[in-house]
Design a protein around this motif. Structure first.
Motif, PDB file in Angstrom:
ATOM      1  N   PHE A  10     -28.285  31.495  -0.191  1.00 56.75           N
ATOM      2  CA  PHE A  10     -29.046  30.253  -0.330  1.00 56.75           C
ATOM      3  C   PHE A  10     -30.152  30.158   0.717  1.00 56.75           C
ATOM      4  CE2 PHE A  10     -29.561  25.866   1.182  1.00 56.75           C
ATOM      5  CZ  PHE A  10     -30.077  25.269   0.029  1.00 56.75           C
ATOM      6  N   TYR A  11     -29.810  30.453   1.977  1.00 55.77           N
ATOM      7  CA  TYR A  11     -30.795  30.351   3.045  1.00 55.77           C
ATOM      8  C   TYR A  11     -31.876  31.415   2.899  1.00 55.77           C
ATOM      9  CZ  TYR A  11     -28.219  26.811   5.647  1.00 55.77           C
ATOM     10  OH  TYR A  11     -27.617  25.646   6.033  1.00 55.77           O
ATOM     11  N   SER A  12     -31.501  32.600   2.456  1.00 58.14           N
ATOM     12  CA  SER A  12     -32.521  33.637   2.278  1.00 58.14           C
ATOM     13  C   SER A  12     -33.493  33.255   1.162  1.00 58.14           C
ATOM     14  CB  SER A  12     -31.851  34.967   1.973  1.00 58.14           C
ATOM     15  OG  SER A  12     -31.184  34.935   0.715  1.00 58.14           O
ATOM     16  N   LYS A  13     -32.961  32.644   0.104  1.00 54.92           N
ATOM     17  CA  LYS A  13     -33.854  32.217  -0.980  1.00 54.92           C
ATOM     18  C   LYS A  13     -34.776  31.086  -0.537  1.00 54.92           C
ATOM     19  CE  LYS A  13     -30.831  33.642  -4.759  1.00 54.92           C
ATOM     20  NZ  LYS A  13     -29.971  33.204  -5.896  1.00 54.92           N
ATOM     21  N   GLN A  14     -34.252  30.199   0.319  1.00 53.76           N
ATOM     22  CA  GLN A  14     -35.103  29.134   0.842  1.00 53.76           C
ATOM     23  C   GLN A  14     -36.249  29.709   1.673  1.00 53.76           C
ATOM     24  OE1 GLN A  14     -34.131  26.500  -1.180  1.00 53.76           O
ATOM     25  NE2 GLN A  14     -34.526  25.245   0.633  1.00 53.76           N
TER      26      GLN A  14
ATOM     27  N   LEU B 138     -33.348  32.266  11.204  1.00 55.36           N
ATOM     28  CA  LEU B 138     -32.231  33.198  11.214  1.00 55.36           C
ATOM     29  C   LEU B 138     -31.062  32.642  12.033  1.00 55.36           C
ATOM     30  CD1 LEU B 138     -34.014  36.658  11.640  1.00 55.36           C
ATOM     31  CD2 LEU B 138     -33.343  35.494   9.540  1.00 55.36           C
ATOM     32  N   ASN B 139     -31.365  31.963  13.124  1.00 50.94           N
ATOM     33  CA  ASN B 139     -30.312  31.362  13.939  1.00 50.94           C
ATOM     34  C   ASN B 139     -29.573  30.262  13.185  1.00 50.94           C
ATOM     35  OD1 ASN B 139     -30.327  32.786  16.456  1.00 50.94           O
ATOM     36  ND2 ASN B 139     -32.299  31.853  16.925  1.00 50.94           N
ATOM     37  N   GLU B 140     -30.294  29.521  12.360  1.00 50.54           N
ATOM     38  CA  GLU B 140     -29.644  28.481  11.559  1.00 50.54           C
ATOM     39  C   GLU B 140     -28.651  29.098  10.574  1.00 50.54           C
ATOM     40  OE1 GLU B 140     -29.789  25.207  11.768  1.00 50.54           O
ATOM     41  OE2 GLU B 140     -31.077  25.379  13.545  1.00 50.54           O
ATOM     42  N   ILE B 141     -29.060  30.240  10.005  1.00 55.27           N
ATOM     43  CA  ILE B 141     -28.148  30.908   9.075  1.00 55.27           C
ATOM     44  C   ILE B 141     -26.925  31.455   9.825  1.00 55.27           C
ATOM     45  CG2 ILE B 141     -27.929  32.797   7.410  1.00 55.27           C
ATOM     46  CD1 ILE B 141     -30.921  32.555   6.918  1.00 55.27           C
ATOM     47  N   ALA B 142     -27.171  31.966  11.052  1.00 55.03           N
ATOM     48  CA  ALA B 142     -26.073  32.545  11.837  1.00 55.03           C
ATOM     49  C   ALA B 142     -25.046  31.501  12.241  1.00 55.03           C
ATOM     50  CB  ALA B 142     -26.634  33.244  13.071  1.00 55.03           C
ATOM     51  N   LYS B 143     -25.433  30.214  12.204  1.00 60.62           N
ATOM     52  CA  LYS B 143     -24.497  29.158  12.585  1.00 60.62           C
ATOM     53  C   LYS B 143     -23.458  28.868  11.509  1.00 60.62           C
ATOM     54  CE  LYS B 143     -27.718  26.742  15.666  1.00 60.62           C
ATOM     55  NZ  LYS B 143     -28.487  25.489  15.898  1.00 60.62           N
ATOM     56  N   LEU B 144     -23.613  29.532  10.349  1.00 61.16           N
ATOM     57  CA  LEU B 144     -22.641  29.291   9.277  1.00 61.16           C
ATOM     58  C   LEU B 144     -21.231  29.668   9.718  1.00 61.16           C
ATOM     59  CD1 LEU B 144     -24.585  30.608   6.143  1.00 61.16           C
ATOM     60  CD2 LEU B 144     -23.888  28.248   6.589  1.00 61.16           C
ATOM     61  N   TYR B 145     -21.101  30.747  10.493  1.00 62.12           N
ATOM     62  CA  TYR B 145     -19.783  31.238  10.920  1.00 62.12           C
ATOM     63  C   TYR B 145     -19.848  31.629  12.391  1.00 62.12           C
ATOM     64  CZ  TYR B 145     -19.032  31.551   5.908  1.00 62.12           C
ATOM     65  OH  TYR B 145     -18.938  31.251   4.578  1.00 62.12           O
TER      66      TYR B 145
ATOM     67  N   ILE C  50     -13.378  32.982   0.650  1.00 65.85           N
ATOM     68  CA  ILE C  50     -14.119  32.817   1.906  1.00 65.85           C
ATOM     69  C   ILE C  50     -15.330  33.742   1.938  1.00 65.85           C
ATOM     70  CG2 ILE C  50     -13.975  33.128   4.398  1.00 65.85           C
ATOM     71  CD1 ILE C  50     -11.055  32.279   4.231  1.00 65.85           C
ATOM     72  N   LEU C  51     -15.122  34.986   1.522  1.00 61.78           N
ATOM     73  CA  LEU C  51     -16.222  35.944   1.546  1.00 61.78           C
ATOM     74  C   LEU C  51     -17.318  35.566   0.549  1.00 61.78           C
ATOM     75  CD1 LEU C  51     -14.252  39.304   1.849  1.00 61.78           C
ATOM     76  CD2 LEU C  51     -15.226  37.911   3.658  1.00 61.78           C
ATOM     77  N   ASN C  52     -16.901  35.096  -0.622  1.00 62.86           N
ATOM     78  CA  ASN C  52     -17.891  34.672  -1.620  1.00 62.86           C
ATOM     79  C   ASN C  52     -18.662  33.451  -1.138  1.00 62.86           C
ATOM     80  OD1 ASN C  52     -17.184  36.726  -3.379  1.00 62.86           O
ATOM     81  ND2 ASN C  52     -15.653  35.477  -4.438  1.00 62.86           N
ATOM     82  N   SER C  53     -17.959  32.568  -0.422  1.00 59.79           N
ATOM     83  CA  SER C  53     -18.634  31.383   0.116  1.00 59.79           C
ATOM     84  C   SER C  53     -19.689  31.786   1.147  1.00 59.79           C
ATOM     85  CB  SER C  53     -17.603  30.450   0.743  1.00 59.79           C
ATOM     86  OG  SER C  53     -18.240  29.360   1.380  1.00 59.79           O
TER      87      SER C  53
END
Length: 586
Positions: free
Chosen positions: A58-62, A195-202, A48-51
């Motif tokens: 991925f999002y930071s690289k984008q 940043l909000n899109e990334i925060a929606k991951l969890y 889970i942590l690795n995911s």
């Protein structure tokens, strides 16, 4: 046939051994179950942590890729041939040619803005024509507000990767000694939206963009203090940006992933409450603890069943044998089951009845014999000094010493009243002790010129303690008859008592010089022999009476006195009688 059990004696009960063996067999299974569960949870947690790390990376690289793309367009713009021509030949160009070049530069700026939603404004300053070409303000002459703002940012040294002016973010590049300056304003709302899109991951995760130099630039958290604390934690020494971390902030453990945004020289940090990430594992943890509790309950039920079926019947049997050891045969073990213990209990009851019948046939005769022996031993005490005492009274009367004669007569009467009266065989210890002191008084009156005695009060001895009659006086009599028979002038007798933990000791010592080591050894040998016959010797008489009454640990011991003469210790162990009485009551 003789049955012999091999092995050493053990303090463990059979019940305890069975339960311990069961637990020892069950522990490896429980331990393996615990290890497998924790191993599985650890692997799942790591996955889970690795995911989450991979998603954030991925999002930071984008985002980084998008900003690098904008930078590349900016660098292509500053090297555009039309812009370079406008810069080099600006003052020599005709109006038509100048306008045409400006329009072409505007087209390039328009293309740059359309290429990315992160660009809200782009512009260029050309010193040779003293104008700024901007997509927001158009073509304006200098100086103007926009150019003054950009010029003030260019003074910052060393040159940063981006420039901050209030809440506005700029990418600025210059060429030809700042004769050409291109600037692009990055949309702060669009960055925050990313940043909000990334925060929606969890759930309950937050993302921030910042660095140690600039602090927190953007954050999705409502409380910036929290993001500032997280940023400080990730800036600690030896912090690996490519490796997830678990840190505690404000009492909460956070899982933190850090990715570099190289285009801005910033770090994008995603942090989420660790409990939120591992929430799917809570169900497995619940089942694990449930199974563990069930295993504990099984061990308890097994221990209880073994206790009921084996330990309790064995305990009854062992207690019954202990009671038989104390000569209590009035015992019967009841059995409510029809198992092997039922047969053992019935056999025990039959054995106890047979023993009781056999003992009852001889018990009363034995007790009567012992009682007669005590009476005979007690009757053998011979007050042989009676005649000498009467003679001493006669002589005192002849010489006119009426007071001494009266005191000796009183002591002598008290003495013979005690030894001749009928009644119980046992008397309170303090009366027996007082009788021995009366005897000492009589002897000291008779030999007042050369014999004296000293004694301790028996205040610490409970009044309830009773002893056989005439056990102390023969010991004192032995001292006066044998220790001072050589006529020594300063003979002294010392009498002391001691009591504690069920043990009573009376010590009689003298300072006579007639007791040799050989004589002491012979007397000790006679006292150590367990004689079954009636003895005429006073000390052996008393020793036999004490052993017969209180057991082999009681009796007399003879040693050398610290005063030089003989020391005789009378020892009575009362605790054994208490224990025997307690066991009989059971």
């Amino acid at each position: 046939m003789k049955l012999q059990a091999a092995g050493k004696a053990s303090k463990w009960y059979v019940y305890q051994k069975i339960v311990i063996v069961f637990i020892l067999f069950l522990l490896p299974l429980i331990s393996m179950n615990i290890w497998l569960n924790y191993k599985g949870m650890s692997v799942t947690k790591s996955a889970i942590l690795n995911s989450s790390q991979a998603g954030a990376s991925f999002y930071s690289k984008q985002l980084d890729k998008e900003l690098y793309f904008i930078r590349n367009l900016q660098l292509q713009l500053i090297n555009d041939k039309d812009l370079q021509k406008l810069s080099f030949r600006g003052s020599l160009l005709e109006d038509y040619e100048e306008v045409e070049l400006i329009d072409q530069v505007r087209d390039r700026l328009s293309t740059l803005m359309a290429s990315s939603e992160y660009v809200v404004n782009s512009g260029v300053y050309v010193e040779s024509v003293a104008k700024t070409i901007s997509m927001s303000s158009g073509v304006t002459g200098t100086p103007n507000d926009e150019m003054m703002q950009i010029t003030s940012l260019l003074k910052i040294t060393p040159k940063p990767s981006f420039y901050l002016s209030g809440n506005r973010i700029f990418l600025i590049e210059s060429a030809n000694n700042n004769s050409i300056v291109t600037y692009i304003e990055i949309s702060r709302p669009m960055l925050l939206q990313a940043l909000n899109e990334i925060a929606k991951l969890y759930p309950e995760s937050e993302v921030l963009l910042g660095s140690k130099e600039f602090g927190t630039m953007l954050t999705t958290a409502k409380q910036t203090d929290e993001s500032t604390e997280i940023l400080k934690l990730t800036d600690e020494e030896n912090a690996n940006p490519d490796r997830p971390q678990i840190k505690k902030a404000h009492g909460v453990n956070y899982f933190i992933t850090r990715s570099n945004v190289g285009s801005l020289h910033l770090s994008m940090i995603m942090y989420v409450n660790q409990n939120e990430l591992t929430r799917p594992l809570s169900q497995f943890i619940t089942w694990f603890y449930t199974l563990f509790i069930i295993a504990i309950i099984v061990m308890i039920l097994y221990s209880f069943s073994v206790n009921v079926m084996i330990h309790r019947p064995l305990s009854k049997l062992v207690k019954a044998f202990h009671m038989i050891e104390t000569d209590n045969l009035n015992i019967t073990i009841e059995s409510k089951t029809k198992d092997e213990f039922h047969y053992v209990f019935n056999s025990f009851n039959k054995m106890a009845r047979r023993l009781k019948n056999s003992i009852e046939e001889n018990y009363e005769q034995k007790i009567a014999l012992q009682h007669s022996q005590l009476k005979q031993l007690q009757s053998q005490i011979n007050p042989h000094f009676l005649y000498n005492s009467f003679f001493n009274i006669y002589m005192m009367c002849k010489v006119g010493d009426a007071d001494s004669a009266a005191e000796l007569s009183q002591r002598l009467g008290s003495y013979y009243q005690y030894i001749t009266r009928s009644g119980a065989d046992e008397v309170p210890f303090y009366k027996e002790y007082r009788h021995a002191l009366d005897y000492c008084d009589i002897q000291c009156i008779r030999f007042s010129n050369r014999v004296s005695f000293a004694y301790d009060e028996e205040t610490e001895i409970p009044p309830s303690i009773t002893v056989p009659r005439l056990i102390i006086q023969p010991i004192v009599e032995n001292v006066f008859e044998h220790a001072f028979e050589d006529g020594m002038m300063e003979g002294k007798v010392f009498i002391s008592t001691e009591y504690g933990e069920g043990k009573l000791r009376v010590s009689v010592e003298d300072n006579g010089n007639l007791a040799t080591d050989e004589m002491i050894g012979q007397l000790s040998g006679k006292l150590a022999v367990d004689s079954k016959t009636i003895e005429n010797t006073g000390l052996i008489n008393v020793n036999n009476r004490l052993r017969l009454k209180y057991g082999p640990e009681s009796g007399l011991t003879v040693t050398r006195s610290r005063h030089g003469g003989l020391k005789i210790d009378l020892i009575i162990i009362l605790e054994s009688m208490k224990e025997a009485a307690a066991c009989t009551d059971c």
